[in-house]
Design a protein around this motif. Structure first.
Motif, PDB file in Angstrom:
ATOM      1  N   ALA A  88     -11.520  -4.760  -0.781  1.00 39.90           N
ATOM      2  CA  ALA A  88     -11.623  -4.845   0.685  1.00 39.90           C
ATOM      3  C   ALA A  88     -11.497  -3.476   1.346  1.00 39.90           C
ATOM      4  CB  ALA A  88     -10.546  -5.784   1.224  1.00 39.90           C
ATOM      5  N   GLU A  89     -11.176  -2.479   0.523  1.00 39.65           N
ATOM      6  CA  GLU A  89     -10.999  -1.106   0.993  1.00 39.65           C
ATOM      7  C   GLU A  89      -9.941  -1.028   2.094  1.00 39.65           C
ATOM      8  OE1 GLU A  89     -14.990   0.145   1.995  1.00 39.65           O
ATOM      9  OE2 GLU A  89     -15.485   0.493  -0.114  1.00 39.65           O
ATOM     10  N   ILE A  90      -8.785  -1.613   1.779  1.00 39.26           N
ATOM     11  CA  ILE A  90      -7.635  -1.558   2.679  1.00 39.26           C
ATOM     12  C   ILE A  90      -6.395  -1.170   1.876  1.00 39.26           C
ATOM     13  CG2 ILE A  90      -8.529  -3.294   4.294  1.00 39.26           C
ATOM     14  CD1 ILE A  90      -6.574  -5.313   2.918  1.00 39.26           C
ATOM     15  N   HIS A  91      -5.354  -0.753   2.570  1.00 37.41           N
ATOM     16  CA  HIS A  91      -4.090  -0.438   1.916  1.00 37.41           C
ATOM     17  C   HIS A  91      -3.296  -1.725   1.691  1.00 37.41           C
ATOM     18  CE1 HIS A  91      -4.509   3.879   2.302  1.00 37.41           C
ATOM     19  NE2 HIS A  91      -4.989   3.676   3.527  1.00 37.41           N
ATOM     20  N   ARG A  92      -2.434  -1.696   0.694  1.00 37.73           N
ATOM     21  CA  ARG A  92      -1.583  -2.856   0.405  1.00 37.73           C
ATOM     22  C   ARG A  92      -0.752  -3.257   1.633  1.00 37.73           C
ATOM     23  NH1 ARG A  92      -0.523  -4.368  -4.946  1.00 37.73           N
ATOM     24  NH2 ARG A  92       1.575  -4.998  -4.405  1.00 37.73           N
ATOM     25  N   THR A  93      -0.260  -2.260   2.357  1.00 38.34           N
ATOM     26  CA  THR A  93       0.556  -2.573   3.544  1.00 38.34           C
ATOM     27  C   THR A  93      -0.259  -3.364   4.569  1.00 38.34           C
ATOM     28  OG1 THR A  93       0.059  -0.380   4.437  1.00 38.34           O
ATOM     29  CG2 THR A  93       2.179  -0.652   3.321  1.00 38.34           C
ATOM     30  N   THR A  94      -1.543  -3.080   4.659  1.00 39.19           N
ATOM     31  CA  THR A  94      -2.414  -3.832   5.569  1.00 39.19           C
ATOM     32  C   THR A  94      -2.508  -5.282   5.117  1.00 39.19           C
ATOM     33  OG1 THR A  94      -3.678  -1.839   6.053  1.00 39.19           O
ATOM     34  CG2 THR A  94      -4.728  -3.945   6.575  1.00 39.19           C
ATOM     35  N   PHE A  95      -2.650  -5.493   3.815  1.00 41.45           N
ATOM     36  CA  PHE A  95      -2.687  -6.860   3.286  1.00 41.45           C
ATOM     37  C   PHE A  95      -1.414  -7.595   3.684  1.00 41.45           C
ATOM     38  CE2 PHE A  95      -1.638 -10.145   0.268  1.00 41.45           C
ATOM     39  CZ  PHE A  95      -2.839 -10.820   0.078  1.00 41.45           C
ATOM     40  N   TYR A  96      -0.262  -6.930   3.483  1.00 41.16           N
ATOM     41  CA  TYR A  96       1.032  -7.569   3.741  1.00 41.16           C
ATOM     42  C   TYR A  96       1.308  -7.811   5.222  1.00 41.16           C
ATOM     43  CZ  TYR A  96       1.968  -7.038  -1.207  1.00 41.16           C
ATOM     44  OH  TYR A  96       1.898  -7.133  -2.578  1.00 41.16           O
ATOM     45  N   VAL A  97       0.573  -7.160   6.101  1.00 41.75           N
ATOM     46  CA  VAL A  97       0.669  -7.469   7.529  1.00 41.75           C
ATOM     47  C   VAL A  97       0.137  -8.885   7.774  1.00 41.75           C
ATOM     48  CG1 VAL A  97      -0.340  -6.935   9.800  1.00 41.75           C
ATOM     49  CG2 VAL A  97       0.575  -5.097   8.367  1.00 41.75           C
ATOM     50  N   HIS A  98      -0.846  -9.279   6.974  1.00 43.62           N
ATOM     51  CA  HIS A  98      -1.522 -10.565   7.166  1.00 43.62           C
ATOM     52  C   HIS A  98      -0.989 -11.683   6.268  1.00 43.62           C
ATOM     53  CE1 HIS A  98      -4.540  -8.699   9.753  1.00 43.62           C
ATOM     54  NE2 HIS A  98      -4.481  -7.674   8.928  1.00 43.62           N
ATOM     55  N   TYR A  99      -0.624 -11.360   5.025  1.00 41.88           N
ATOM     56  CA  TYR A  99      -0.221 -12.380   4.040  1.00 41.88           C
ATOM     57  C   TYR A  99       0.935 -11.866   3.193  1.00 41.88           C
ATOM     58  CZ  TYR A  99      -4.889 -13.819   5.374  1.00 41.88           C
ATOM     59  OH  TYR A  99      -5.995 -14.156   6.105  1.00 41.88           O
ATOM     60  N   LYS A 100       1.765 -12.800   2.725  1.00 41.76           N
ATOM     61  CA  LYS A 100       2.901 -12.427   1.867  1.00 41.76           C
ATOM     62  C   LYS A 100       2.444 -12.079   0.459  1.00 41.76           C
ATOM     63  CE  LYS A 100       5.214 -16.111   3.645  1.00 41.76           C
ATOM     64  NZ  LYS A 100       5.941 -17.316   3.475  1.00 41.76           N
ATOM     65  N   ASP A 101       1.457 -12.847  -0.035  1.00 43.86           N
ATOM     66  CA  ASP A 101       0.955 -12.664  -1.391  1.00 43.86           C
ATOM     67  C   ASP A 101      -0.343 -13.459  -1.534  1.00 43.86           C
ATOM     68  OD1 ASP A 101       1.812 -15.352  -1.598  1.00 43.86           O
ATOM     69  OD2 ASP A 101       3.648 -14.792  -2.661  1.00 43.86           O
ATOM     70  N   VAL A 102      -0.876 -13.523  -2.746  1.00 42.94           N
ATOM     71  CA  VAL A 102      -2.136 -14.229  -2.988  1.00 42.94           C
ATOM     72  C   VAL A 102      -1.966 -15.726  -2.714  1.00 42.94           C
ATOM     73  CG1 VAL A 102      -3.864 -14.815  -4.736  1.00 42.94           C
ATOM     74  CG2 VAL A 102      -2.951 -12.487  -4.624  1.00 42.94           C
ATOM     75  N   THR A 103      -0.839 -16.292  -3.065  1.00 44.26           N
ATOM     76  CA  THR A 103      -0.588 -17.714  -2.822  1.00 44.26           C
ATOM     77  C   THR A 103      -0.582 -18.002  -1.323  1.00 44.26           C
ATOM     78  OG1 THR A 103       0.705 -17.851  -4.850  1.00 44.26           O
ATOM     79  CG2 THR A 103       1.034 -19.610  -3.244  1.00 44.26           C
TER      80      THR A 103
END
Length: 186
Positions: A41-56
Motif C-alpha cells: 500500500a506504500e504506507i508506514h506501519r504507523t499509518t496502518f495502526y491509525v486505522h486498524y489494530k492488526d490484520v484481524t
C-alpha cells in the motif's frame, strides 16, 4: 492533519482494504502481515495502526462493512424489501470470491448474535410477525438463525464449487427452497 473521516484518511483506508483483498486472493489470511500490507500500500506501519489494530481487526471491519452492504441488497431504508436481493448477493460474492472465502471462514469462527435484526425489520417487527406467521419475536429469531445458517451453507458450497452456477441460477435455487408453501413433511 490526517484524521479518520477526512478525504486522505478515507483514501488510505481504501488503499489498505484494496491491498488486503488482493492479498487474500494470493494466500490465507493467517499468512498476511501488517508489514506486507504496508509495503504494497506504500504506507508506514504507523499509518496502518491509525486505522486498524492488526490484520484481524482489518478483517473484522471488512466483515462489518460487508454485512451492512449485504443487508442493503435486501432492505432499502424506509422502503422495505428490494426485489432481486439474492441475485445481487450472489453477484457480489462472485465478484469478491477470495474475500468471501475468508469471510465465510471468519463467520464460522465468530460469535454471531442472531438476536440482532436489520433496522428495517426491527422497526416493523410487530407488523411483520403476523404477516409472516410468527407468534413471537423469539420464533422469528429462530427462523432467522435457521435461514442464515442454511444460506451460509449454500454460499460455502457454491464458492467451493468455483461459483459454477450463475447468480440467477443460485437465486432460483434459494428462492425455491424458501417457498413457505412447500409441503416437505406430508
Amino acid at each position: 492533519m490526517n484524521t479518520k473521516g477526512n478525504q486522505r484518511a478515507v483514501e488510505t483506508e481504501n488503499r489498505i482494504k484494496y491491498v488486503f483483498l488482493n492479498l487474500l486472493k494470493e494466500k490465507d489470511i493467517s499468512r498476511i502481515s501488517v508489514s506486507e500490507i504496508c509495503k504494497r500500500a506504500e504506507i508506514h506501519r504507523t499509518t496502518f495502526y491509525v486505522h486498524y489494530k492488526d490484520v484481524t481487526d482489518l478483517m473484522e471491519h471488512l466483515v462489518t462493512e460487508m454485512y451492512r452492504q449485504v443487508v442493503g441488497l435486501f432492505v432499502e431504508e424506509g422502503k422495505g424489501m428490494r426485489p432481486g436481493g439474492f441475485r445481487h448477493l450472489f453477484e457480489l460474492i462472485q465478484k469478491h470470491r477470495a474475500f468471501f472465502c475468508t469471510y465465510m471462514d471468519a463467520l464460522g469462527k465468530m460469535d454471531l448474535t442472531y438476536d440482532r435484526l436489520p433496522a428495517e425489520l426491527k422497526d416493523n417487527i410487530d407488523r411483520i410477525m403476523p404477516v409472516m406467521g410468527y407468534a413471537s419475536r423469539e420464533e422469528l429469531l429462530y427462523h432467522q438463525t435457521f435461514f442464515t445458517e442454511g444460506l451460509s451453507a449454500v454460499i460455502r458450497r457454491w464458492i467451493r464449487r468455483g461459483c459454477q452456477e450463475s447468480p440467477e441460477e443460485m437465486e432460483r435455487i434459494v428462492v425455491a427452497e424458501y417457498r413457505p408453501n412447500r409441503k416437505l413433511f406430508q
